[in-house]
Design an enzyme around this catalytic site. Sequence first.
Site, PDB file in Angstrom:
ATOM      1  N   SER A  88       8.549   0.828 -18.799  1.00  0.00           N
ATOM      2  CA  SER A  88       8.768  -0.533 -18.271  1.00  0.00           C
ATOM      3  C   SER A  88       8.419  -1.552 -19.009  1.00  0.00           C
ATOM      4  O   SER A  88       7.479  -1.500 -19.827  1.00  0.00           O
ATOM      5  CB  SER A  88       7.808  -0.610 -16.932  1.00  0.00           C
ATOM      6  OG  SER A  88       7.778  -1.872 -16.356  1.00  0.00           O
ATOM      7  N   TYR A  91      -0.360   0.843 -13.419  1.00  0.00           N
ATOM      8  CA  TYR A  91       1.146   1.184 -13.881  1.00  0.00           C
ATOM      9  C   TYR A  91       1.275   0.504 -15.250  1.00  0.00           C
ATOM     10  O   TYR A  91       1.910   1.390 -15.840  1.00  0.00           O
ATOM     11  CB  TYR A  91       1.980   0.300 -12.948  1.00  0.00           C
ATOM     12  CG  TYR A  91       3.334   0.227 -12.896  1.00  0.00           C
ATOM     13  CD1 TYR A  91       4.251   1.305 -12.472  1.00  0.00           C
ATOM     14  CD2 TYR A  91       4.047  -0.803 -13.650  1.00  0.00           C
ATOM     15  CE1 TYR A  91       5.339   1.636 -12.409  1.00  0.00           C
ATOM     16  CE2 TYR A  91       5.543  -0.657 -13.833  1.00  0.00           C
ATOM     17  CZ  TYR A  91       6.149   0.609 -13.202  1.00  0.00           C
ATOM     18  OH  TYR A  91       7.680   0.591 -13.506  1.00  0.00           O
ATOM     19  N   ALA A 149      -0.818   0.441 -17.789  1.00  0.00           N
ATOM     20  CA  ALA A 149      -1.403   1.321 -18.398  1.00  0.00           C
ATOM     21  C   ALA A 149      -0.613   2.670 -18.611  1.00  0.00           C
ATOM     22  O   ALA A 149      -0.346   3.372 -19.761  1.00  0.00           O
ATOM     23  CB  ALA A 149      -2.800   1.928 -18.076  1.00  0.00           C
ATOM     24  N   LYS A 175       2.724   2.810 -18.685  1.00  0.00           N
ATOM     25  CA  LYS A 175       3.870   2.877 -19.022  1.00  0.00           C
ATOM     26  C   LYS A 175       3.681   2.680 -20.538  1.00  0.00           C
ATOM     27  O   LYS A 175       4.425   2.894 -21.515  1.00  0.00           O
ATOM     28  CB  LYS A 175       4.684   1.719 -18.376  1.00  0.00           C
ATOM     29  CG  LYS A 175       5.203   1.889 -16.898  1.00  0.00           C
ATOM     30  CD  LYS A 175       6.251   3.274 -16.940  1.00  0.00           C
ATOM     31  CE  LYS A 175       6.613   3.297 -15.235  1.00  0.00           C
ATOM     32  NZ  LYS A 175       7.443   4.646 -15.532  1.00  0.00           N
ATOM     33  N   ILE A 207      14.984  -4.239 -11.817  1.00  0.00           N
ATOM     34  CA  ILE A 207      16.319  -3.393 -11.543  1.00  0.00           C
ATOM     35  C   ILE A 207      16.199  -3.452  -9.953  1.00  0.00           C
ATOM     36  O   ILE A 207      14.993  -3.258  -9.223  1.00  0.00           O
ATOM     37  CB  ILE A 207      16.140  -2.070 -12.121  1.00  0.00           C
ATOM     38  CG1 ILE A 207      15.911  -2.139 -13.522  1.00  0.00           C
ATOM     39  CG2 ILE A 207      17.658  -1.439 -11.823  1.00  0.00           C
ATOM     40  CD1 ILE A 207      16.943  -2.931 -14.434  1.00  0.00           C
TER      41      ILE A 207
HETATM   42  P1  NDP Z   1      11.919   4.372  -6.769  1.00  0.00           P
HETATM   43  O1  NDP Z   1      10.724   3.960  -5.854  1.00  0.00           O
HETATM   44  O2  NDP Z   1      13.206   3.765  -6.025  1.00  0.00           O
HETATM   45  O3  NDP Z   1      12.429   5.813  -7.039  1.00  0.00           O
HETATM   46  C1  NDP Z   1      11.242   6.531  -7.412  1.00  0.00           C
HETATM   47  C2  NDP Z   1      11.640   8.106  -7.639  1.00  0.00           C
HETATM   48  O4  NDP Z   1      10.759   8.942  -7.935  1.00  0.00           O
HETATM   49  C3  NDP Z   1      12.162   8.604  -6.434  1.00  0.00           C
HETATM   50  O5  NDP Z   1      13.277   9.258  -6.545  1.00  0.00           O
HETATM   51  C4  NDP Z   1      11.028   9.396  -5.892  1.00  0.00           C
HETATM   52  O6  NDP Z   1      11.449  10.527  -4.922  1.00  0.00           O
HETATM   53  C5  NDP Z   1      10.239   9.829  -7.056  1.00  0.00           C
HETATM   54  N1  NDP Z   1       8.791  10.145  -7.042  1.00  0.00           N
HETATM   55  C6  NDP Z   1       7.713   9.493  -6.756  1.00  0.00           C
HETATM   56  N2  NDP Z   1       6.815  10.215  -6.907  1.00  0.00           N
HETATM   57  C7  NDP Z   1       7.098  11.309  -6.875  1.00  0.00           C
HETATM   58  C8  NDP Z   1       6.271  12.743  -6.932  1.00  0.00           C
HETATM   59  N3  NDP Z   1       4.815  12.752  -6.739  1.00  0.00           N
HETATM   60  N4  NDP Z   1       6.734  14.039  -6.996  1.00  0.00           N
HETATM   61  C9  NDP Z   1       8.313  13.773  -7.510  1.00  0.00           C
HETATM   62  N5  NDP Z   1       9.024  12.687  -7.473  1.00  0.00           N
HETATM   63  C10 NDP Z   1       8.319  11.658  -7.229  1.00  0.00           C
HETATM   64  O7  NDP Z   1      11.765   3.871  -8.084  1.00  0.00           O
HETATM   65  P2  NDP Z   1      12.952   3.100  -9.474  1.00  0.00           P
HETATM   66  O8  NDP Z   1      14.187   3.903  -9.247  1.00  0.00           O
HETATM   67  O9  NDP Z   1      12.834   1.759  -9.289  1.00  0.00           O
HETATM   68  O10 NDP Z   1      12.096   3.718 -10.620  1.00  0.00           O
HETATM   69  C11 NDP Z   1      12.414   4.528 -11.568  1.00  0.00           C
HETATM   70  C12 NDP Z   1      11.643   4.491 -12.856  1.00  0.00           C
HETATM   71  O11 NDP Z   1      12.112   3.400 -13.096  1.00  0.00           O
HETATM   72  C13 NDP Z   1      10.113   4.536 -12.550  1.00  0.00           C
HETATM   73  O12 NDP Z   1       9.444   5.134 -13.616  1.00  0.00           O
HETATM   74  C14 NDP Z   1       9.776   3.167 -12.538  1.00  0.00           C
HETATM   75  O13 NDP Z   1       8.573   2.931 -13.085  1.00  0.00           O
HETATM   76  C15 NDP Z   1      10.726   2.514 -13.514  1.00  0.00           C
HETATM   77  N6  NDP Z   1      11.084   1.227 -13.697  1.00  0.00           N
HETATM   78  C16 NDP Z   1      11.577   0.672 -12.474  1.00  0.00           C
HETATM   79  C17 NDP Z   1      11.822  -0.713 -12.416  1.00  0.00           C
HETATM   80  C18 NDP Z   1      12.656  -1.451 -11.216  1.00  0.00           C
HETATM   81  O14 NDP Z   1      12.661  -2.789 -11.564  1.00  0.00           O
HETATM   82  N7  NDP Z   1      12.935  -0.974 -10.310  1.00  0.00           N
HETATM   83  C19 NDP Z   1      11.365  -1.585 -13.614  1.00  0.00           C
HETATM   84  C20 NDP Z   1      10.917  -0.999 -14.697  1.00  0.00           C
HETATM   85  C21 NDP Z   1      10.496   0.266 -14.608  1.00  0.00           C
HETATM   86  P3  NDP Z   1      10.482  11.219  -3.714  1.00  0.00           P
HETATM   87  O15 NDP Z   1       9.939   9.952  -2.989  1.00  0.00           O
HETATM   88  O16 NDP Z   1      11.566  11.873  -3.163  1.00  0.00           O
HETATM   89  O17 NDP Z   1       9.769  12.451  -4.403  1.00  0.00           O
END
Ligand code: NDP
Length: 247
Positions: free
Chosen positions: A142, A155, A157, A159, A188
């Site tokens: 990120s 968060y 830390a 990333k 995003i």
């Molecule tokens: P979302 O919150 O939309 O989705 C997160 C995903 O992670 C879900 O599929 C969720 O599935 C899964 N997840 C969360 N906790 C667990 C767990 N304990 N076990 C298994 N799966 C888990 O996030 P985004 O799509 O926005 O983000 C995806 C990645 O991109 C992340 O790493 C985020 O930090 C990074 N990112 C996103 C940005 C943004 O603007 N959106 C910006 C910068 C980085 P479920 O709940 O079904 O387990």
Amino acid sequence: MSDDTQRVAVVTGASRGIGKAIAERLAADGRHVVCVARSEGPLKELVETIRSAGGSAEHVTCDLSDGESVGAMIDDVVERCGRVDVLVNNAGITKDGLVMRMSDDDFDDVLNVNLRSAFIASRHVARPMMRARFGRIINIGSVSGLMGNPGQTNYAASKAAMVGMSKSMAKELGAKGVTVNVVAPGFIKTDMTDILGDELLKEVAPRIPVRRLGEPEEIANAVSWLSSDDSGYVTGQVLVVDGGLAM
Ligand code: NDP
């Protein structure tokens, strides 16, 4: 199930948002995609969508905050599919709060899901990838990990640590044909940014040189290239996909 020649990609956090877009894109690229998250319903729907578009996919439910389950999940995929060629460590959570009020648990929970699960999954795919003399590990970081962000000590830390972890692994595994890179998204459009609210997002957009939030598919485009044969001479890098925000 994949056939013997088809490359296998594991995508964590595939139930929605960026992970879902990555899973769809890698399936369109011809991979057999193993879609991982906790929520079975959305994963089943995703697999159906991929299959009806002519792709190949399966789902696995796993709580990535539990390190033992992460290792067992990867070992199981390697045993069933015979290989893992691409690992996308995408799952991530936020538990934002000002540092003086951030609890130890909120720090540990974020590090566990965002960083520790990526470490464990990578360790478990390293051996089969090295044996195959091909592998692509792509960690979703990120811009918060590059710039810092108030309220996101935990968060950011997780990333930032992902960058050091990826570079170290890239140095260890490069000689065996395994590359390790980070894709660092900016803002995003997903559930993760939805919770910030329309007002804040409206304030953010003008600060982004391309003047808009990104789409999950734009992160998937970068992951698609980094997972391809074409990117074999690129390792230990951070590809920032943020519309120019972190320049
Ligand atoms: P979302 O919150 O939309 O989705 C997160 C995903 O992670 C879900 O599929 C969720 O599935 C899964 N997840 C969360 N906790 C667990 C767990 N304990 N076990 C298994 N799966 C888990 O996030 P985004 O799509 O926005 O983000 C995806 C990645 O991109 C992340 O790493 C985020 O930090 C990074 N990112 C996103 C940005 C943004 O603007 N959106 C910006 C910068 C980085 P479920 O709940 O079904 O387990």
